[in-house]
Design a protein around this motif. Structure first.
Motif, short mmCIF file in Angstrom:
data_model
loop_
_atom_site.label_atom_id
_atom_site.label_comp_id
_atom_site.label_asym_id
_atom_site.label_seq_id
_atom_site.Cartn_x
_atom_site.Cartn_y
_atom_site.Cartn_z
N TYR A 24 0.83 -1.20 0.00
CA TYR A 24 0.00 0.00 0.00
C TYR A 24 0.87 1.26 0.00
O TYR A 24 0.63 2.20 -0.77
N LEU A 25 1.88 1.29 0.86
CA LEU A 25 2.75 2.48 0.93
C LEU A 25 3.55 2.67 -0.35
O LEU A 25 3.71 3.80 -0.81
N ARG A 26 4.02 1.58 -0.92
CA ARG A 26 4.77 1.67 -2.18
C ARG A 26 3.90 2.33 -3.25
O ARG A 26 4.35 3.23 -3.97
N ASP A 27 2.64 1.90 -3.34
CA ASP A 27 1.72 2.48 -4.33
C ASP A 27 1.34 3.91 -3.99
O ASP A 27 1.38 4.80 -4.84
N THR A 28 0.98 4.15 -2.75
CA THR A 28 0.47 5.45 -2.33
C THR A 28 1.53 6.53 -2.35
O THR A 28 1.30 7.64 -2.85
N LEU A 29 2.71 6.24 -1.82
CA LEU A 29 3.76 7.25 -1.72
C LEU A 29 4.37 7.58 -3.08
O LEU A 29 4.99 8.64 -3.23
N ASN A 30 4.19 6.69 -4.04
CA ASN A 30 4.77 6.93 -5.36
C ASN A 30 3.73 7.28 -6.41
O ASN A 30 4.05 7.35 -7.59
N TYR A 31 2.51 7.52 -6.00
CA TYR A 31 1.47 7.88 -6.94
C TYR A 31 1.82 9.21 -7.60
O TYR A 31 1.90 10.24 -6.95
N GLY A 32 2.12 9.15 -8.86
CA GLY A 32 2.44 10.36 -9.61
C GLY A 32 3.78 10.99 -9.25
O GLY A 32 4.08 12.07 -9.69
N ASP A 33 4.58 10.31 -8.42
CA ASP A 33 5.88 10.82 -7.97
C ASP A 33 5.78 12.21 -7.33
O ASP A 33 6.76 12.92 -7.23
N ALA A 34 4.58 12.61 -6.91
CA ALA A 34 4.40 13.97 -6.45
C ALA A 34 4.68 14.15 -4.95
O ALA A 34 5.03 15.23 -4.53
N LEU A 35 4.50 13.13 -4.17
CA LEU A 35 4.57 13.32 -2.72
C LEU A 35 5.98 13.54 -2.20
O LEU A 35 6.22 14.35 -1.33
N PHE A 36 6.94 12.80 -2.72
CA PHE A 36 8.30 12.90 -2.23
C PHE A 36 9.20 13.67 -3.19
O PHE A 36 10.35 13.91 -2.89
N GLY A 37 8.70 14.04 -4.35
CA GLY A 37 9.54 14.71 -5.33
C GLY A 37 10.34 13.72 -6.16
O GLY A 37 10.81 14.02 -7.23
N SER A 38 10.52 12.55 -5.63
CA SER A 38 11.15 11.44 -6.35
C SER A 38 10.56 10.17 -5.76
O SER A 38 9.83 10.21 -4.78
N ARG A 39 10.88 9.05 -6.33
CA ARG A 39 10.27 7.81 -5.87
C ARG A 39 10.71 7.47 -4.44
O ARG A 39 11.88 7.58 -4.10
N ALA A 40 9.75 7.10 -3.63
CA ALA A 40 10.04 6.65 -2.27
C ALA A 40 10.38 5.17 -2.33
O ALA A 40 9.70 4.40 -2.99
N THR A 41 11.45 4.79 -1.67
CA THR A 41 11.79 3.37 -1.61
C THR A 41 11.17 2.78 -0.36
O THR A 41 11.37 3.28 0.75
N VAL A 42 10.40 1.74 -0.56
CA VAL A 42 9.74 1.04 0.54
C VAL A 42 10.27 -0.39 0.55
O VAL A 42 10.14 -1.10 -0.45
N SER A 43 10.88 -0.79 1.65
CA SER A 43 11.44 -2.14 1.69
C SER A 43 11.06 -2.83 2.99
O SER A 43 10.88 -2.19 4.03
N LYS A 44 10.92 -4.14 2.90
CA LYS A 44 10.68 -4.96 4.08
C LYS A 44 12.05 -5.29 4.67
O LYS A 44 12.92 -5.81 3.98
N GLU A 45 12.22 -4.93 5.93
CA GLU A 45 13.50 -5.13 6.59
C GLU A 45 13.61 -6.56 7.12
O GLU A 45 12.61 -7.17 7.50
N LYS A 46 14.83 -7.02 7.16
CA LYS A 46 15.10 -8.35 7.69
C LYS A 46 16.28 -8.24 8.62
O LYS A 46 17.27 -7.60 8.31
N GLY A 47 16.17 -8.86 9.78
CA GLY A 47 17.28 -8.88 10.71
C GLY A 47 16.96 -8.22 12.03
O GLY A 47 16.02 -7.44 12.15
N LYS A 48 17.74 -8.56 13.03
CA LYS A 48 17.56 -7.99 14.36
C LYS A 48 17.94 -6.51 14.34
O LYS A 48 18.84 -6.09 13.64
N GLY A 49 17.24 -5.74 15.13
CA GLY A 49 17.54 -4.33 15.24
C GLY A 49 16.95 -3.48 14.14
O GLY A 49 17.27 -2.29 14.05
N LEU A 50 16.10 -4.07 13.30
CA LEU A 50 15.50 -3.33 12.20
C LEU A 50 13.97 -3.37 12.29
O LEU A 50 13.39 -4.37 12.70
#
Length: 142
Positions: free
Chosen positions: A33-59
């Motif tokens: 949802y965030l990947r789609d919403t934050l990058n809709y039209g590239d307008a919200l962040f001025g450039s594409r927002a990278t959304v990633s699922k983190e893996k590992g302790k401390g993340l």
């Protein structure tokens, strides 16, 4: 700070596709949802927002724009031990992320939610840095 509010508003508008039985399913749903919403039209962040699922302790479960924004999901937030665990995670995440957002899904106990918010507000400002935001968003049911 504006970008944080864009993310917070997006999470407030997020509706999970269903009541999932696993936290990872909520994570996957929210990340998509965030990947789609934050990058809709590239307008919200001025450039594409990278959304990633983190893996590992401390993340956190989800990261946006590297370590700028960390999102931690908690499914069925109902006990004192979960409040204590989240507080410990926040202290650890402060070293990794500029801003931390805790998202509660599944079933949320309102007393535990209030306890968590009170404990977060009690953190000393020097501990969290001058611009760091820690936000709790309740998407759970009663």
């Amino acid at each position: 700070m504006l970008q944080v509010m864009i993310i917070v508003n997006a999470i407030h508008n997020w509706k999970p596709a269903k009541q999932y039985s696993k936290e990872t399913e909520y994570r996957d749903d929210l990340a998509e949802y965030l990947r789609d919403t934050l990058n809709y039209g590239d307008a919200l962040f001025g450039s594409r927002a990278t959304v990633s699922k983190e893996k590992g302790k401390g993340l956190c479960d989800i990261a946006i724009n590297g370590n700028e924004y960390g999102i931690e999901l908690k499914r069925n937030f109902k006990s004192n031990s979960e409040v204590t665990r989240v507080m410990g995670q926040i202290l650890q995440y402060q070293k990794e992320y500029d801003h931390i957002i805790i998202v509660l899904c599944g079933v949320t106990n309102l007393d535990k939610l209030d306890d968590l918010k009170t404990r977060i507000s009690g953190l000393q400002r020097p501990l969290i840095g001058p611009m760091q935001l820690i936000k709790v968003i309740d998407k759970g049911t009663r």
